[in-house]
Design a protein around this motif. Structure first.
Motif, mmCIF file in Angstrom:
data_model
loop_
_atom_site.group_PDB
_atom_site.id
_atom_site.type_symbol
_atom_site.label_atom_id
_atom_site.label_comp_id
_atom_site.label_asym_id
_atom_site.label_seq_id
_atom_site.Cartn_x
_atom_site.Cartn_y
_atom_site.Cartn_z
ATOM 1 N N GLU A 174 2.398 6.830 3.625
ATOM 2 C CA GLU A 174 1.911 8.190 3.771
ATOM 3 C C GLU A 174 3.033 9.221 3.755
ATOM 4 O O GLU A 174 2.818 10.363 3.367
ATOM 5 C CB GLU A 174 1.120 8.319 5.081
ATOM 6 C CG GLU A 174 -0.133 7.446 5.127
ATOM 7 C CD GLU A 174 -0.881 7.600 6.437
ATOM 8 O OE1 GLU A 174 -0.389 8.348 7.320
ATOM 9 O OE2 GLU A 174 -1.950 6.989 6.583
ATOM 10 N N LYS A 175 4.222 8.838 4.183
ATOM 11 C CA LYS A 175 5.297 9.797 4.346
ATOM 12 C C LYS A 175 6.647 9.137 4.129
ATOM 13 O O LYS A 175 6.814 7.950 4.383
ATOM 14 C CB LYS A 175 5.228 10.395 5.770
ATOM 15 C CG LYS A 175 6.175 11.562 6.016
ATOM 16 C CD LYS A 175 5.976 12.103 7.425
ATOM 17 C CE LYS A 175 6.927 13.271 7.700
ATOM 18 N NZ LYS A 175 6.765 13.800 9.082
ATOM 19 N N VAL A 201 5.656 7.156 -2.195
ATOM 20 C CA VAL A 201 5.022 8.164 -1.350
ATOM 21 C C VAL A 201 4.243 9.174 -2.190
ATOM 22 O O VAL A 201 3.091 9.492 -1.888
ATOM 23 C CB VAL A 201 6.084 8.886 -0.492
ATOM 24 C CG1 VAL A 201 5.488 10.125 0.187
ATOM 25 C CG2 VAL A 201 6.646 7.938 0.555
ATOM 26 N N ASP A 214 0.829 -1.184 0.000
ATOM 27 C CA ASP A 214 0.000 0.000 0.000
ATOM 28 C C ASP A 214 0.875 1.250 0.000
ATOM 29 O O ASP A 214 1.996 1.249 0.508
ATOM 30 C CB ASP A 214 -0.901 0.005 1.232
ATOM 31 C CG ASP A 214 -1.916 -1.141 1.193
ATOM 32 O OD1 ASP A 214 -2.229 -1.598 0.082
ATOM 33 O OD2 ASP A 214 -2.371 -1.555 2.280
ATOM 34 N N ARG A 215 0.318 2.321 -0.513
ATOM 35 C CA ARG A 215 1.072 3.572 -0.627
ATOM 36 C C ARG A 215 1.419 4.106 0.753
ATOM 37 O O ARG A 215 0.536 4.376 1.570
ATOM 38 C CB ARG A 215 0.231 4.584 -1.400
ATOM 39 C CG ARG A 215 0.873 5.951 -1.548
ATOM 40 C CD ARG A 215 0.002 6.827 -2.410
ATOM 41 N NE ARG A 215 0.577 8.148 -2.591
ATOM 42 C CZ ARG A 215 0.057 9.072 -3.405
ATOM 43 N NH1 ARG A 215 -1.036 8.788 -4.100
ATOM 44 N NH2 ARG A 215 0.621 10.245 -3.522
#
Length: 292
Positions: free
Chosen positions: A10-11, A278, A7-8
Motif C-alpha cells: 500500500e505504501k 507500490v 500482493d501490491r
C-alpha cells in the motif's frame, strides 16, 4: 532465495527497502566480491594508494624544507593524473551500479545473478547511464556555483538565500530522479525518458526516499569520520606518513567507500522495485521479463 512477487504493497516503506537491500547483499556476497571487487574496490584501492603516497611525499619534502620547489614541478602532473583517475573510477562506478541493478532484480525474482549477464546488461546501458550521471554532476556543480555567487553578492545572508534558491531545489530534483539509472537499465528509455519516468515514479514518495538516502549518507559520514580520526591519530603518533600508514589508510578508506557505494546502488535498485510495486502493482517476475 524467494521471489518478492507478492500482493501490491500500500505504501513505500523505508524498513522494507532496507530489509530487502540487506537480504540481496547477504545472498550475493560472492557476486559482489567479484563484480564490485574488480570494477570498484580494486581501482579505488590503487588510486588511494597512489594518492596517499603523493601526500606522504609532500609531507616528507615539507619537513625537509623544499616543499615549494617540489610543488611547482609536481603539482601539475598530480592534478592531471587525479582527474584522469577520477574519470575512470566514475565510469567504472556507473557500470557497477548498472550491474547491481540487474543482480538485485534477478535476486528478488528468486534467481541467482550471473556475472557475465549482469556485465553485459551494464555495458548495453552504459551510454544512457553515463548521460544521467553527467546531468546529475552538472546539476550539483551549477547549484553550488549559484549558491556561492549569491553568497558573494549578498553577504552575509547570501548563503541562506543561495541555499533556498539553488541548492535545496537541486537536491529535491536529485531525489526525484534517484531511480533514473535502474529505469535506464530496466526499461531502456534513454536519458531524458528515464529521468521523466523517475520523476513520475517517485512522486508521492520523495520524502521517504529522502530519509532513506539521508540515513545511508549520515552512516557513511560517521564511519568515515571515525576512520579519519583514528588514522589521523595514528599518523600523529608515528610522527608522519609512513609506508604502513599509506597502506592502512588506502585500505580503510577504500573499504568504507566501497561498502557504502554498494549499499547505495543496491538500495536504489530495490527502491525502484518498491516504487513499481507500490504505484503500479508490478511484480518482480514481470520486471525481469525484459531480460529474458
Amino acid at each position: 532465495m524467494t521471489s518478492l512477487a507478492q500482493d501490491r504493497p500500500e505504501k513505500f516503506r523505508i524498513g522494507r527497502v532496507f530489509s530487502n537491500s540487506f537480504a540481496v547483499i547477504g545472498r550475493n556476497l560472492g557476486f559482489l566480491a567479484v563484480v564490485v571487487g574488480l570494477f570498484s574496490t580494486l581501482p579505488a584501492l590503487l588510486y588511494n594508494l597512489w594518492n596517499l603516497s603523493r601526500v606522504a611525499t609532500l609531507v616528507n619534502v615539507d619537513s625537509a624544507g623544499n616543499a615549494a620547489a617540489f610543488e611547482t614541478s609536481a603539482m601539475g602532473d598530480y592534478s592531471g593524473l587525479s582527474i584522469v583517475a577520477s574519470l575512470i573510477i566514475f565510469v567504472l562506478a556507473l557500470l557497477v551500479q548498472a550491474a547491481l541493478v540487474r543482480a538485485a532484480i534477478e535476486d528478488l525474482n528468486g534467481k541467482r545473478p550471473v556475472i557475465g549477464d549482469c556485465i553485459q546488461i551494464a555495458l548495453r546501458s552504459f551510454l544512457p547511464t553515463l548521460g544521467i550521471g553527467i546531468l546529475i554532476i552538472v546539476t550539483l556543480v551549477v547549484a553550488v556555483f549559484v549558491m556561492v555567487f549569491i553568497a558573494w553578492v549578498i553577504p552575509p545572508i547570501g548563503w541562506l538565500i543561495g541555499l533556498a534558491l539553488a541548492f535545496i531545489p537541486a537536491f529535491m530534483w536529485l531525489i526525484s530522479v534517484s531511480v533514473s539509472v535502474p529505469i535506464a537499465v530496466q526499461e531502456r528509455l534513454g536519458v531524458f525518458g528515464s529521468i521523466s519516468r523517475s520523476r513520475a515514479l517517485t512522486k508521492g514518495s520523495r520524502w521517504s526516499i529522502f530519509w532513506l538516502l539521508l540515513i545511508i549518507g549520515v552512516a557513511a559520514m560517521l564511519i568515515q569520520a571515525v576512520f579519519s580520526l583514528f588514522f589521523g591519530l595514528a599518523l600523529a603518533t608515528a610522527g608522519g606518513v609512513t609506508g604502513v600508514g599509506v597502506l592502512v589508510g588506502a585500505i580503510g578508506s577504500t573499504l568504507v567507500s566501497t561498502i557504502f557505494s554498494t549499499m547505495l546502488s543496491v538500495t536504489i535498485a530495490v527502491t525502484y522495485v518498491e516504487l513499481r510495486q507500490v504505484k503500479e502493482g508490478t511484480s518482480v517476475d514481470e520486471l525481469a521479463e525484459i531480460f529474458s
